[in-house]
Design a protein around this motif. Structure first.
Motif, short mmCIF file in Angstrom:
data_model
loop_
_atom_site.label_atom_id
_atom_site.label_comp_id
_atom_site.label_asym_id
_atom_site.label_seq_id
_atom_site.Cartn_x
_atom_site.Cartn_y
_atom_site.Cartn_z
N TYR A 269 0.85 -1.19 0.00
CA TYR A 269 0.00 0.00 0.00
C TYR A 269 0.88 1.23 0.00
CZ TYR A 269 -3.37 3.58 1.27
OH TYR A 269 -4.15 4.71 1.29
N GLN B 299 0.91 5.72 -0.51
CA GLN B 299 0.12 6.94 -0.45
C GLN B 299 1.04 8.12 -0.72
OE1 GLN B 299 -2.65 7.23 2.82
NE2 GLN B 299 -2.27 9.44 3.04
N ARG C 256 -3.49 7.21 -3.91
CA ARG C 256 -3.47 6.14 -2.91
C ARG C 256 -3.74 4.84 -3.63
NH1 ARG C 256 -4.97 10.68 -0.60
NH2 ARG C 256 -4.60 11.08 1.64
#
Length: 886
Positions: free
Chosen positions: A242, A244, A249
């Protein structure tokens, strides 16, 4: 009055029908025309609508020139994941029964939730299998109603359901901007989900994208690299992260287990531009008897948010990314996702098993990895979309017939398929087409690519790079041009065989590209090679060994055989090359060579009209050589007759669909007539008379079928007279690129109804139900020859541009025209009165330099000091037969 005993029954039936209609209308409140999302976005132009019965085969490629693509299916699914340097038709990366998919959830104020896949119904053809449906994502609930609207590269899927409190529209595209291969060569699919609240209360809604990390799996089943080593050992060790960053995102997917030199090594990114309401998973729970998708669905369908799960170490870990928004009553919200990819290791189409086989990709020199792609696209997404829409709208708003616009625009998808690629130096190459798992027929095959004009008119720099490869690299000292170029470029001449039509067509295309660009340096650098390529016709045992302007030697050609003796197909290509060479030689100051070309052209043109025209069309006179030694070795490819002294696979007296292909190209280039104009028109009428089939029920075809049943088409060849026992192999087939050549020839000669009928027949066959509207196949999907369809644009508008003389020409017809020369594009509006014409020239990109504007058969307007129109500007002026004002 007579009694009417059936009247009560009729009344009752009518009442039932009215009741049913009322019920349907009530059910249709959420899905009928009054619901805004049942219409396509007013911000995007639409050229074609497809109803729910015509969605099954739709696959709109989303990806840039030379980057590979993933296709948007007609029901909103993502299919044909062809992003790892090779075709992969039908490939959807799977984890169990699930592949990549998007799902939506709506939550009402009273807490009720309803979740569905963001897809329409699965076509009934996918219902039956030994263990139930095998369609990807078959177990997900989905919308009942679906339609598709498009003007390539813009695709819109409209979804609605009576049980859903919101409608959904998916707007998907990849930037396509003429004259800008950088903007048109981005490895990304842009997916915008537009949610419309149908109720009088606010809704909470979520959109969630899920995808397995399939780095290392390209759909081919290949697990070893070009050295024979396993692509991965001990599992691929694929990883989801993940990330960002500002304005972005999402999930970044890569692998520690795929060999870094493998074609399948690279990265993928699934991201959103949403800044709030984002939840994610980098992993689903371990697979096993449906428990993994059940866990995901239970989680997402509860509240539209995602709870994290610990990585399981599986080979293809599933990742999900969700965005939640609030939608006021009767309002809409949009959520944008990007799918980006980066796979740098493209391999040559002629491998030798060494490190030089890695030829790479241009697009991967522009981005570090898939996340870098997403970041750079997100930062300029509005501009990329606006430029794309500006082009598509300008084209769709023109006064071309709708079917001509559809054929020209939709076939541009081939430029973005795995048929085409660019090497790190920026050069552009293409297969003939794409098989399901590999490129089909390598080498930017000259005799196939000769037919298309889309690349030159829309991306001039790419077309010019092809000319540079053909003449400066693939042509040897004798003038032999290898009609298939091997890669890397130091292998360019290894194929060592010449095609008569391919070599002559390239000479004509060099003239075309020089004229469109006005680039004298291009001509100066390539002219010596082009001159040798024409002189190659006159070698001993060559195509025109007696140097009389008529090709009669061994002529390998696009029918994949050698013709023996004079024939219209090669003969007119040769005449066109002579005319082009004459003009280029004269410009270069080579008067003697220009005079030779003119003499041969005039003699050959006269001979063909006097000897090959049979009163209806041009024939092939079969003239076998005395023996094989009479044929120059480079001319025999070995795909035709086993015994050239008794050749089969000949055209003979047949009426060939593309016998005037040289004339078709000459008109595109502005080279005039190659043979008598009345013979050209009569021949095209004869092709319509003899080759046209209004349905295929009674037609015998001994080869491949691209038209069947009640479909209408032009046959490759017909035999009104006698037929050779074994004609050239494709004579009984139908192929769209050849049909376009004949149809556009008809348009060029004023046979408008006939030409448009033939084009309409093609597009009717690619109707979404039977075939994809974005994949006209021949020897492979996305066949390059089908881009001949773009030539309908100059044929119908009369557009001709010379950057050498700085002149632009249009037909003497009122209307709004789209124009493009490969380096600039825009519109031209013509308003006529009896004695004058008002011209509005608008340049939407690039720059247009004009010394003269010409309206065919009406008048010219010269600009003494020249006229320069910059991008975003327009000029208005008057044209008359006698005087003009500016």
């Amino acid at each position: 009055m007579k009694s009417r005993p059936f009247l009560p029954l009729i009344v009752a039936v009518m009442a039932c029908l009215l009741c049913a209609a009322e019920t349907f209308a009530q059910d249709s409140v959420a899905i009928g025309p009054a619901t805004a999302l049942q219409d396509a976005s007013p911000a995007w132009p639409v050229l074609k609508h497809y109803d729910q019965q015509h969605l099954a085969r739709i696959a709109l490629p989303l990806g840039g020139i030379g980057t590979g693509t993933v296709s948007l299916g007609g029901r909103g699914d993502l299919r044909d994941w062809e992003i790892m340097n090779r075709p992969a038709k039908g490939f959807v990366p799977m984890r169990g029964s699930l592949g990549p998919f998007f799902a939506v959830l709506a939550k009402t104020p009273d807490g009720k939730t309803l979740a569905k896949a963001a897809e329409g119904p699965i076509d009934v053809s996918a219902y039956e299998n030994s263990h139930g449906s095998t369609a990807p994502n078959h177990g997900l609930p989905r919308f009942r109603n679906c339609s598709f609207a498009t003007a390539y590269p813009l695709g819109q899927v409209m979804l609605s359901d009576r049980d859903m409190p919101m409608d959904l529209r998916l707007e998907a595209f990849n930037p396509l901007v003429p004259a800008d291969p950088e903007a048109s060569g981005i490895p990304v699919a842009v997916l915008r989900y537009v949610l419309r609240n149908k109720t009088d209360q606010p809704l909470v809604a979520s959109v969630c994208g899920s995808m397995p990390n399939f780095v290392g799996i390209d759909g081919s089943g290949h697990t070893r690299d070009w050295k024979g080593d396993l692509v991965a050992t001990g599992g691929r060790a694929n990883r989801n992260h993940y990330r960002q960053t500002d304005g972005l995102r999402g999930i970044f997917m890569d692998s520690e287990g795929v060999a870094e030199r493998a074609e399948q090594w690279g990265s993928i990114a699934l991201v959103t531009t949403a800044s709030t309401g984002v939840t994610h998973r980098v992993s689903w729970i371990a697979s096993g008897w449906g428990r993994s998708p059940l866990d995901f669905w239970d989680d997402f369908s509860t509240d539209g948010k995602l709870d994290k799960r610990a990585p399981t170490g599986e080979d293809t870990p599933m990742a999900s990314l969700a965005v939640q928004v609030e939608i006021p009553a009767r309002q809409e919200k949009t959520i944008t996702f990007l799918i980006a990819w980066h796979f740098p290791n493209r391999m040559t189409w002629t491998p030798k098993g060494n490190d030089e086989d890695r030829i790479g990709n241009y697009y991967t020199t522009r981005y570090a990895d898939a996340w870098d792609v997403a970041e750079k696209v997100a930062g300029r997404l509005s501009r990329l979309e606006a430029d794309t829409v500006r082009f598509v709208k300008a084209f769709c708003d023109s006064d071309l017939p709708e079917v001509a616009k559809e054929a020209a625009l939709f076939n541009l998808s081939s430029l973005r398929s795995q048929t085409c690629f660019r090497t790190p130096d920026g050069r552009f190459y293409g297969f003939e087409g794409s098989s399901n798992r590999r490129g089909c027929c390598h080498g930017s095959c000259t005799h196939v690519w000769n037919y298309e004009h889309a690349t030159a008119f829309l991306f001039g720099s790419l077309a010019r790079s092809m000319r540079e490869v053909e003449f400066a690299h693939a042509t040897d000292e004798t003038g032999l041009m290898s009609f298939r170029v091997n890669l890397p470029l130091d292998r360019a001449r290894e194929y060592g065989k010449a095609a008569a039509d391919g070599q002559m067509g390239c000479i004509m295309k060099l003239y075309r590209d020089w004229q469109l660009s006005g680039d004298d340096r291009l001509l100066e650098s390539l002219w010596p090679h082009a001159k040798r390529a024409l002189e190659f016709c006159w070698i001993e045992g060559g195509w025109d060994a007696d140097k009389d302007g008529v090709m009669d030697g061994c002529q390998h050609n696009t029918m994949d055989v050698e013709y023996y003796g004079p024939n219209p197909q090669m003969g007119l290509w040769y005449l066109g090359a002579l005319r082009a060479a004459e003009e280029m030689a004269r410009h270069q100051g080579d008067t003697a060579f220009a005079t030779t070309c003119r003499r041969l052209f005039e003699n050959g043109s006269r001979w063909i009209d006097e000897n090959l025209f049979n009163g209806e069309y041009y024939e092939h006179h079969i003239r076998p050589p005395k023996d094989r030694s009479a044929i120059a070795p480079a001319l025999l490819v070995g795909m035709g007759a086993a015994d050239p002294t008794k050749p089969d696979y000949q055209l003979g007296s047949g009426c060939l669909v593309d016998q005037l292909v040289g004339q078709y190209t000459a008109h595109v280039c502005g080279l005039g007539y190659l043979v008598q104009p009345d013979h050209v028109r009569k021949t095209l009428a004869s092709i319509m008379k003899y080759n046209y089939r209004d349905g295929m029920h009674d037609h015998f075809n001994c080869m491949r079928s691209f038209a069947m049943g009640d479909e209408s088409a032009l046959l490759m060849a017909s035999y009104p007279k006698d037929r050779p026992e074994n004609p050239f192999p494709y004579f009984s087939e139908v192929m769209t690129g050849f049909e376009y050549t004949a149809a556009i020839g008809m348009l060029q000669e004023g046979l408008i109804d006939e030409g448009l009928t033939c084009i309409a027949n093609i597009r009717d066959r690619y109707d979404g139900r039977r075939r994809s509207p974005f994949d006209e196949a021949e020897c492979g999907h996305h066949y390059a020859r089908a881009m001949a369809s773009w030539a309908a644009v100059p044929a119908l508008t009369g557009f001709l541009y010379s950057g050498v003389d700085r002149t632009i020409t249009f037909a003497n017809t009122e209307g709004n025209h789209f124009w493009s020369n490969g380096d600039a594009w825009g519109t031209c509006a013509i308003e006529r009165t009896s004695d004058s014409a008002k011209i509005t020239m608008a340049v939407l990109a690039g720059r247009l330099d004009l010394a003269e504007f010409r309206l065919t058969g009406f008048g010219n307007r010269a600009f003494g000091d020249g006229l320069q129109i910059e991008a975003g500007r327009q000029a208005q002026f008057q044209v008359s037969g006698s005087a003009s004002t500016y």
